[in-house]
Design a protein around this motif. Structure first.
Motif, mmCIF file in Angstrom:
data_model
loop_
_atom_site.group_PDB
_atom_site.id
_atom_site.type_symbol
_atom_site.label_atom_id
_atom_site.label_comp_id
_atom_site.label_asym_id
_atom_site.label_seq_id
_atom_site.Cartn_x
_atom_site.Cartn_y
_atom_site.Cartn_z
ATOM 1 N N MET A 122 -53.599 91.002 -51.207
ATOM 2 C CA MET A 122 -52.305 90.324 -51.020
ATOM 3 C C MET A 122 -51.170 91.345 -50.950
ATOM 4 N N GLN A 123 -51.260 92.337 -51.799
ATOM 5 C CA GLN A 123 -50.214 93.372 -51.793
ATOM 6 C C GLN A 123 -50.272 94.194 -50.509
ATOM 7 N N LEU A 124 -51.464 94.338 -49.940
ATOM 8 C CA LEU A 124 -51.583 95.042 -48.651
ATOM 9 C C LEU A 124 -50.933 94.225 -47.530
ATOM 10 N N ALA A 125 -51.190 92.906 -47.548
ATOM 11 C CA ALA A 125 -50.564 92.045 -46.526
ATOM 12 C C ALA A 125 -49.043 92.115 -46.666
ATOM 13 N N TRP A 126 -48.586 92.075 -47.889
ATOM 14 C CA TRP A 126 -47.155 92.143 -48.173
ATOM 15 C C TRP A 126 -46.574 93.471 -47.674
ATOM 16 N N THR A 127 -47.328 94.545 -47.898
ATOM 17 C CA THR A 127 -46.894 95.880 -47.460
ATOM 18 C C THR A 127 -46.808 95.939 -45.932
ATOM 19 N N ASP A 161 -51.201 101.300 -30.598
ATOM 20 C CA ASP A 161 -50.886 99.913 -30.279
ATOM 21 C C ASP A 161 -52.011 98.959 -30.644
ATOM 22 N N ILE A 162 -52.497 99.134 -31.835
ATOM 23 C CA ILE A 162 -53.401 98.135 -32.412
ATOM 24 C C ILE A 162 -52.504 97.066 -33.027
ATOM 25 N N PHE A 163 -52.753 95.828 -32.619
ATOM 26 C CA PHE A 163 -51.801 94.768 -32.948
ATOM 27 C C PHE A 163 -52.307 93.731 -33.957
ATOM 28 N N ASN A 164 -53.505 93.941 -34.493
ATOM 29 C CA ASN A 164 -54.030 92.972 -35.471
ATOM 30 C C ASN A 164 -54.562 93.716 -36.690
ATOM 31 N N LEU A 165 -54.268 93.155 -37.843
ATOM 32 C CA LEU A 165 -54.695 93.775 -39.097
ATOM 33 C C LEU A 165 -55.256 92.687 -40.010
ATOM 34 N N LEU A 166 -56.422 92.963 -40.587
ATOM 35 C CA LEU A 166 -56.988 92.032 -41.565
ATOM 36 C C LEU A 166 -57.067 92.739 -42.917
ATOM 37 N N CYS A 167 -56.405 92.147 -43.904
ATOM 38 C CA CYS A 167 -56.277 92.782 -45.231
ATOM 39 C C CYS A 167 -57.312 92.209 -46.198
ATOM 40 N N MET A 178 -59.019 96.385 -43.012
ATOM 41 C CA MET A 178 -58.743 97.414 -44.019
ATOM 42 C C MET A 178 -59.037 96.858 -45.394
ATOM 43 N N VAL A 179 -59.861 97.595 -46.138
ATOM 44 C CA VAL A 179 -60.120 97.202 -47.529
ATOM 45 C C VAL A 179 -59.327 98.107 -48.469
ATOM 46 N N ALA A 221 -58.444 87.180 -45.513
ATOM 47 C CA ALA A 221 -59.646 86.357 -45.570
ATOM 48 C C ALA A 221 -59.470 85.268 -46.615
ATOM 49 N N ALA A 222 -60.262 84.224 -46.468
ATOM 50 C CA ALA A 222 -60.293 83.195 -47.510
ATOM 51 C C ALA A 222 -61.728 82.721 -47.640
#
Lengths: 310, 222
Positions: free
Chosen positions: A131-136, A102-108, A81-82, A163-164
Motif C-alpha cells: 500500500m505504501q508503494l502504491a501511495w509512493t 515509458d513503461i506505463f503500468n505498475l503493479l504494487c 514490483m514487490v 493485487a487483492a
C-alpha cells in the motif's frame, strides 16, 4: 473514470471495454529469446503483459529488464514490483528507470515470503508495504515528488495497480482492505486466481455496495489447470487459494489426456460467467508456463479482437 | 526479556578446547529467567565440559561465576580478580553481556555459549515468543497491542497479506497471522474502523537503520 496516463490498459478500460492482461514470468537465465518467444505468443491477444518480480522468491531475470524487452517489442508491459527485495530508494529508482522507457503500468505487491524460494537464507526488506508503494508511486506521478519530498524532473506516468485476494482470511476485512488499497492509490486491481465464483461474486457485491467498483478497475484473475494434479496442488499447497471440491473433482474425473482441455474449459466458463458481473472491468489470465493457451482462452471467451485505442 | 538458546556442545567445545583454564560466566537476568544461562545452566555446562575433556585425558580448569547482570560494567568488574587465572572466558549471557566482558578485559578471548535470539515474552512454561523488535517508535497503541513489525513475517504495516489462512501465516501453520490477531483485537475493542486507516511509510531511523543506537539520559549520565 477517465484515463490519467498514456497506459493502453487504462485507456481501454476507461473507454468501457473489458481489459485483458496476461503474464510473462522472466527466465532463470539471461537469454532474451525466451522472453521474446513467450511475449510473442501473447501479442495482439491481451492489452498488456504483467512481468512477475522474482515470483515465489525464486531468482529470475529482473522484472524491469524484462519489461524493457517487451516495450522494445511494442508490447505493453505491467511492471510488477514487490517490496520484499528493495527498500524505498531502490523502489523509487526502479520506478524512474521504468518511466524512462515509458513503461506505463505498475503493479504494487508485497511479494511471497523468501522462505518459499531458492534463497530462504536471505533477508527480506519490507521497508515499505504494497500500500505504501502504491501511495509512493501516486505521489511520484501526481505531485511529481519523491517520498523524501524533492521534485522529480519528468515524473513517471504510470497506471498504478495492486493485487487483492478475496479468498484470504479473514473474509470480513477483504472489502475494507480493498477500500484501503484504493485510498492508498490503487487504480486497478488484479485478483488472486478465482475458482470459487460464488465467494468472488459476494466480494464484488460488497465492493459494489460500498461504491468501490466506481473507483477502481477490478480485473478478475484466472488460471487454467493443466492437470488434476495441479488443481489438487493449488487447493492444498498454495496459501490463500480457494479451489472448491467440485472443481477438483471435475478435473479428477476427466481422463488424463483430456484434463488440459477441461482446465481450459473451466477457465473459459469462469470468464464467461464473470463478464456478466457488475463491477468486473477486465480479466487477468495467468497461464503459468502455458502462455500458448492464452490466445485460445481469449478467443473462446469472446474477448477477441482486442479494441483499438488511439 | 532477551531470550537465548544454548549453542551445541560441539560448537562450545571447539571454541574452548585450545585452552586449559576457562572462566565460565552466567548472568542472573534474562538468560536466567529463560533457563539458558543462569547459575544452574552454568553448573550443567561446566559438568558437561569436564566430562568431555576428562574422556580426552585432559583436565580442564573451569571456574564458574554467575553475575547479577553481565551487561553492566559494575558487575563485570567483579571478574577482575579471576582473569589472571583464566586463558579464556565462556559467557552464557546474551550478546550484550559477552560484549561488556570483551570491552572490559581486552586481552582475554571471550566466547558466547548461547545464541541470543529475540526480545520476547513467555507464553507458557518453557515457551517464549518474539514480541518486539525495538524499532524505537512503538505502534502498539494503534495496532491493538499486537506488533506487526515483530509478528508479521513481512512486517506489513497495512496487513494482512493474501496469504493469511485460518488465522495462520503463509510461511508456517504454527505462526499466528499478526494481522488476524490485530483485527480480532480491534473488533474486541470496538475499533473495527481503524483497520482502514493507512499507516504511512515508517520512519526507520529510530530503528537499527539509523545506525547503532545509544540512549543518553542527561539527568542520569555521569
Amino acid at each position: 473514470m477517465s484515463a490519467k496516463t498514456p497506459s493502453r490498459l487504462e485507456k481501454i478500460m476507461a473507454a468501457g471495454h473489458l481489459g485483458v492482461t496476461s503474464e510473462c514470468g522472466p527466465p532463470r537465465g539471461s537469454d532474451p529469446e525466451t522472453i521474446r518467444e513467450k511475449a510473442e505468443l501473447l501479442r495482439g491477444y491481451v492489452d498488456a503483459v504483467n512481468v512477475t518480480d522474482n515470483q515465489t522468491s525464486v531468482v529470475r531475470t529482473s522484472s524491469l529488464a524484462t519489461c524493457i524487452h517487451l516495450k522494445l517489442m511494442g508490447i505493453e508491459p505491467v511492471l510488477q514490483m514487490v517490496t520484499r527485495d528493495r527498500n524505498r530508494i531502490a523502489l523509487q529508482s526502479d520506478i524512474l528507470g521504468g518511466a524512462s522507457f515509458d513503461i506505463f503500468n505498475l503493479l504494487c505487491l508485497s511479494g511471497d515470503h523468501q522462505s518459499f524460494g531458492d534463497n530462504p537464507q536471505g533477508q527480506n526488506v519490507h521497508d515499505l508495504d504494497s500500500m505504501q508503494l502504491a501511495w509512493t508511486a501516486r505521489k511520484m506521478r501526481d505531485e511529481g515528488k519523491f517520498l523524501g519530498g524533492a521534485d522529480i524532473k519528468r515524473p513517471p506516468r504510470m497506471f498504478v495497480g495492486a493485487a487483492a485476494n478475496p479468498f484470504a482470511d479473514p473474509f470480513e476485512i477483504r472489502v475494507p482492505r480493498l477500500a484501503k488499497k484504493i485510498e492508498a492509490g490503487a487504480e486497478f486491481i488484479q485478483t488472486q486466481c478465482i475458482y470459487n465464483l460464488d465467494k468472488f461474486e459476494e466480494w464484488v457485491k460488497q465492493a459494489r455496495e460500498r461504491g468501490l467498483t466506481e473507483k477502481v478497475y477490478i480485473m478478475a484473475g484466472v488460471t487454467p489447470f493443466k492437470s488434476a494434479g495441479m488443481a489438487k496442488y493449488m487447493k492444498n499447497r498454495v496459501p490463500g487459494m480457494d479451489v472448491p471440491d467440485d472443481v477438483v473433482k471435475r478435473m479428477a474425473d476427466t481422463p488424463k489426456e483430456k484434463q488440459a482441455e477441461e482446465g481450459v474449459n473451466i477457465c473459459v466458463e469462469t470468464i464467461q460467467r464473470l463478464k456478466e458481473v457488475d463491477g468486473v472491468k477486465g480479466f487477468h489470465i495467468m497461464a503459468i508456463e502455458w502462455e500458448e493457451m492464452v490466445p485460445d482462452i481469449v478467443k473462446r471467451s469472446g474477448l477477441y479482437p482486442r479494441p483499438e485505442i488511439a | 526479556m532477551i531470550t537465548a538458546v544454548r549453542k551445541s556442545i560441539e560448537e562450545i567445545i571447539a571454541c574452548v578446547s585450545p585452552y586449559d583454564r576457562i572462566l565460565l560466566v552466567g548472568c542472573n537476568e534474562c538468560v536466567s529467567v529463560c533457563s539458558v544461562g543462569g547459575r544452574k545452566e552454568v553448573a550443567l555446562l561446566s559438568s558437561a565440559l569436564h566430562m568431555h575433556f576428562l574422556k580426552q585425558g585432559k583436565t580442564m580448569d573451569i571456574r564458574e561465576m554467575t553475575l547479577e547482570r553481565q551487561c553492566d560494567p559494575e558487575y563485570v568488574e567483579e571478574l577482575v580478580n579471576y582473569m589472571d587465572g583464566a586463558d579464556a572466558v565462556l559467557s552464557m549471557a546474551c550478546g550484550c553481556g559477552v560484549q561488556t566482558i570483551a570491552a572490559r578485559y581486552r586481552e582475554k578471548p571471550v566466547f558466547p555459549a548461547v545464541n541470543t535470539t529475540f526480545m520476547g515474552a513467555s507464553e507458557r512454561q518453557g515457551v517464549w515468543s518474539e514480541r518486539c523488535q525495538g524499532c524505537g517508535d512503538c505502534v502498539l497503541g494503534i495496532t491493538g497491542g499486537i506488533c506487526p513489525i515483530a509478528r508479521c513475517s513481512k512486517r506489513l504495516m497495512n496487513g494482512p497479506c493474501g496469504g493469511s489462512t485460518k488465522g495462520k501465516c503463509e510461511i508456517d501453520a504454527n505462526i499466528d497471522c499478526a494481522w488476524q490477531l490485530i483485527w480480532d483485537r480491534l473488533k474486541a475493542l470496538g475499533l473495527e474502523k481503524r483497520i482502514e486507516d493507512i499507516m504511512e511509510a515508517k520512519d526507520w531511523r529510530t530503528s537499527r537503520d539509523g545506525g547503532p543506537r545509544t540512549i543518553t539520559r542527561e539527568d542520569l549520565a555521569s
